[in-house]
Design a protein around this motif. Sequence first.
Motif, PDB file in Angstrom:
ATOM      1  N   MET A 335       0.818  -1.200   0.000  1.00 36.78           N
ATOM      2  CA  MET A 335       0.000   0.000   0.000  1.00 36.78           C
ATOM      3  C   MET A 335       0.864   1.266   0.000  1.00 36.78           C
ATOM      4  SD  MET A 335      -2.967   1.088   2.736  1.00 36.78           S
ATOM      5  CE  MET A 335      -3.770  -0.517   2.526  1.00 36.78           C
ATOM      6  N   ALA A 336       1.931   1.255   0.805  1.00 42.85           N
ATOM      7  CA  ALA A 336       2.816   2.418   0.861  1.00 42.85           C
ATOM      8  C   ALA A 336       3.478   2.674  -0.492  1.00 42.85           C
ATOM      9  CB  ALA A 336       3.870   2.219   1.947  1.00 42.85           C
ATOM     10  N   ILE A 350       3.368   9.801   3.604  1.00 43.45           N
ATOM     11  CA  ILE A 350       3.099   8.359   3.672  1.00 43.45           C
ATOM     12  C   ILE A 350       3.721   7.773   4.932  1.00 43.45           C
ATOM     13  CG2 ILE A 350       3.620   6.126   2.612  1.00 43.45           C
ATOM     14  CD1 ILE A 350       3.392   7.541  -0.119  1.00 43.45           C
ATOM     15  N   ARG A 351       4.982   8.120   5.191  1.00 40.39           N
ATOM     16  CA  ARG A 351       5.647   7.604   6.386  1.00 40.39           C
ATOM     17  C   ARG A 351       4.919   8.060   7.648  1.00 40.39           C
ATOM     18  NH1 ARG A 351       7.356   4.423   2.941  1.00 40.39           N
ATOM     19  NH2 ARG A 351       9.367   4.761   1.918  1.00 40.39           N
ATOM     20  N   LYS A 352       4.504   9.326   7.705  1.00 39.93           N
ATOM     21  CA  LYS A 352       3.799   9.834   8.885  1.00 39.93           C
ATOM     22  C   LYS A 352       2.446   9.158   9.066  1.00 39.93           C
ATOM     23  CE  LYS A 352       5.798  14.488   9.159  1.00 39.93           C
ATOM     24  NZ  LYS A 352       5.519  15.945   9.163  1.00 39.93           N
ATOM     25  N   LEU A 353       1.696   9.025   7.983  1.00 47.01           N
ATOM     26  CA  LEU A 353       0.368   8.420   8.056  1.00 47.01           C
ATOM     27  C   LEU A 353       0.438   6.990   8.574  1.00 47.01           C
ATOM     28  CD1 LEU A 353      -2.686   8.387   7.408  1.00 47.01           C
ATOM     29  CD2 LEU A 353      -2.078   7.650   5.089  1.00 47.01           C
ATOM     30  N   PHE A 354       1.332   6.199   8.006  1.00 50.31           N
ATOM     31  CA  PHE A 354       1.416   4.794   8.390  1.00 50.31           C
ATOM     32  C   PHE A 354       1.935   4.639   9.820  1.00 50.31           C
ATOM     33  CE2 PHE A 354       0.809   1.926   4.650  1.00 50.31           C
ATOM     34  CZ  PHE A 354       0.308   2.890   3.792  1.00 50.31           C
ATOM     35  N   TRP A 393       5.748  -0.246  10.513  1.00 50.93           N
ATOM     36  CA  TRP A 393       6.993  -0.691   9.895  1.00 50.93           C
ATOM     37  C   TRP A 393       7.147  -0.202   8.458  1.00 50.93           C
ATOM     38  CZ3 TRP A 393      11.275  -3.392  11.632  1.00 50.93           C
ATOM     39  CH2 TRP A 393      11.251  -3.726  12.977  1.00 50.93           C
ATOM     40  N   SER A 394       6.044   0.171   7.811  1.00 51.40           N
ATOM     41  CA  SER A 394       6.141   0.813   6.486  1.00 51.40           C
ATOM     42  C   SER A 394       6.432   2.300   6.638  1.00 51.40           C
ATOM     43  CB  SER A 394       4.844   0.615   5.696  1.00 51.40           C
ATOM     44  OG  SER A 394       4.736  -0.713   5.248  1.00 51.40           O
ATOM     45  N   GLY A 395       6.527   2.752   7.868  1.00 45.56           N
ATOM     46  CA  GLY A 395       6.917   4.126   8.152  1.00 45.56           C
ATOM     47  C   GLY A 395       8.371   4.195   8.557  1.00 45.56           C
ATOM     48  N   PHE A 396       8.659   3.914   9.832  1.00 45.19           N
ATOM     49  CA  PHE A 396      10.002   4.152  10.347  1.00 45.19           C
ATOM     50  C   PHE A 396      11.042   3.162   9.836  1.00 45.19           C
ATOM     51  CE2 PHE A 396       8.490   1.050  13.468  1.00 45.19           C
ATOM     52  CZ  PHE A 396       9.615   0.274  13.678  1.00 45.19           C
ATOM     53  N   CYS A 464       9.446  13.798  11.379  1.00 43.56           N
ATOM     54  CA  CYS A 464       9.710  12.861  10.283  1.00 43.56           C
ATOM     55  C   CYS A 464       9.938  13.576   8.951  1.00 43.56           C
ATOM     56  CB  CYS A 464       8.543  11.892  10.148  1.00 43.56           C
ATOM     57  SG  CYS A 464       8.481  10.989   8.600  1.00 43.56           S
ATOM     58  N   SER A 465      10.794  12.982   8.119  1.00 39.84           N
ATOM     59  CA  SER A 465      10.988  13.434   6.738  1.00 39.84           C
ATOM     60  C   SER A 465      11.188  12.207   5.858  1.00 39.84           C
ATOM     61  CB  SER A 465      12.202  14.357   6.624  1.00 39.84           C
ATOM     62  OG  SER A 465      12.467  14.654   5.259  1.00 39.84           O
TER      63      SER A 465
END
Length: 505
Positions: A335-336, A350-354, A393-396, A464-465
């Motif tokens: 999905m990411a 995307i990273r922040k949302l997940f 885990w799809s974020g950080f 986050c970035s």
Amino acid sequence: MKHQSRYKYRYSLLPFENGERIQEPRKHKTSWRFWEQRRLVVALLAFFGFFNVYALRVNLSVAVVAMTEPMEVALENGTIVYVPEFDWSYQTKGLVLSSFFYGYIITQLPGGWLAAKIGGNRMFAIGVGATSLLTLFTPPLAHTSTALLIAVRVMEGLFEGVTYPCIHAVWSRWAPSEERARLATFAFSGSYVGTVVAMPISSTLTHYTGWPGIFYVFGILGLVWTTIWWLVVKESPEKDPHITASELKYIQESRGALAVEGTQIRHPWKAMLTSGPVWAIVMAHFSENWGFYTLLTFLPTFMQDVFKFQTSQTGWLSAVPYLAMAVVLQVAGHMADWLLKMEILSRTNIRKLFNCGAFLAQTIFMVAAAYAPSVSGCVVCLTIAVGLGGFAWSGFSVNHLDIAPPHASVLMGLSNTIATLPGIISPPLAGSIVTDRTAEQWRIVFFISSAIYLLGAIIYGVFCSGNKQPWVVEVDSDASFDTDGASVTTARGYDNKAMDRSSEM
């Protein structure tokens, strides 16, 4: 290049001027033939690598319940008494369970640094292989003394500590920019499948072979995997003799051409250690691991204390949340990458949302689990809480590759060093809180995990970035790589235009 990735090129030799021959590509779909796409072979073997990593780690969580359960013993005078094989206090049990992490925390940064220098594939194999070998010696050492059991667990942690940093060194070479989340999360999901499989199998082995069988079975499996990985996986796609020219070109053009040998990578330590996005990753990693390690270590004991489950039952029930995590990780990774490909959200968002969405949901369901009146309600809440962590885990977990690909293994070593602290702090803390084995005391343990999830969501959301950071050091190199008649050459060792372009979506 996005369309080219769905095809494999086959080449026929055609006449060329001056008597030389050239290769002419013929396209045909082979997406179902994953073994012909070498990055997918690497991902699959990495999946089983992390399967072994966590199977070797969680085996003691189930074994310790059997090791400390009262056993029927006949005295010389014929009297039957019930005494545990290992008469440990809760504090001693917590020390035994946390000892692994005293070694694990030491080798995170050195492992990441060495992986960046010499490649992560060999070190990953050494880490899993040495841990597997030491696991075989665990039962006899445990019977000798508790001190030796603690010592061998510390040594296992030392070797296993290199695994997570090393895999980011592998992905910095093998993962195309637009496939990072799905490849990395697929590999990481092996950790949770390993947990799902190891817990019930450990319970079954305890029943039929006694608790030592747990360590012998998983130790041998780990050594078998080590042999296969060592023979198959190469440091980079450029060194894989079985990769097709089209796949090599696709990886290079998406990832950027990396200098993979003879390179002295310089890490900007001061800039990395003062970077907000780096510490956002560190805090997120710490938060996720706090809740995960708390449940990983004490869930079988919690089931036994609060709901009076026996050892054979705790292993199966304790595995359910991690099955959910393994499934969600697959969905979240695809999905990411899909959101990124479709340009629906920027990489940062995307990273922040997940990540933040998962942490907030975990905060709620951990509290709900603490007040669940029945075992089924508790398992449902914990399954949702742990399962939703797959989105985090799809974020950080792939964010290191977003902000600084050449330094990703070192950054993973840094974040996993801090994220190992929960494994050291949480078990003894829980052991000191749960002195009477009551539901009220266990609630305090759950409240602490919920608060840490909430704090992690706030910090990650602010700092986050998903963009490559200005302090990323590019590596000087004259490396050139030939692929199917085209040459990918860069004057700098790192030149990832594909990533930069997608980062600005």
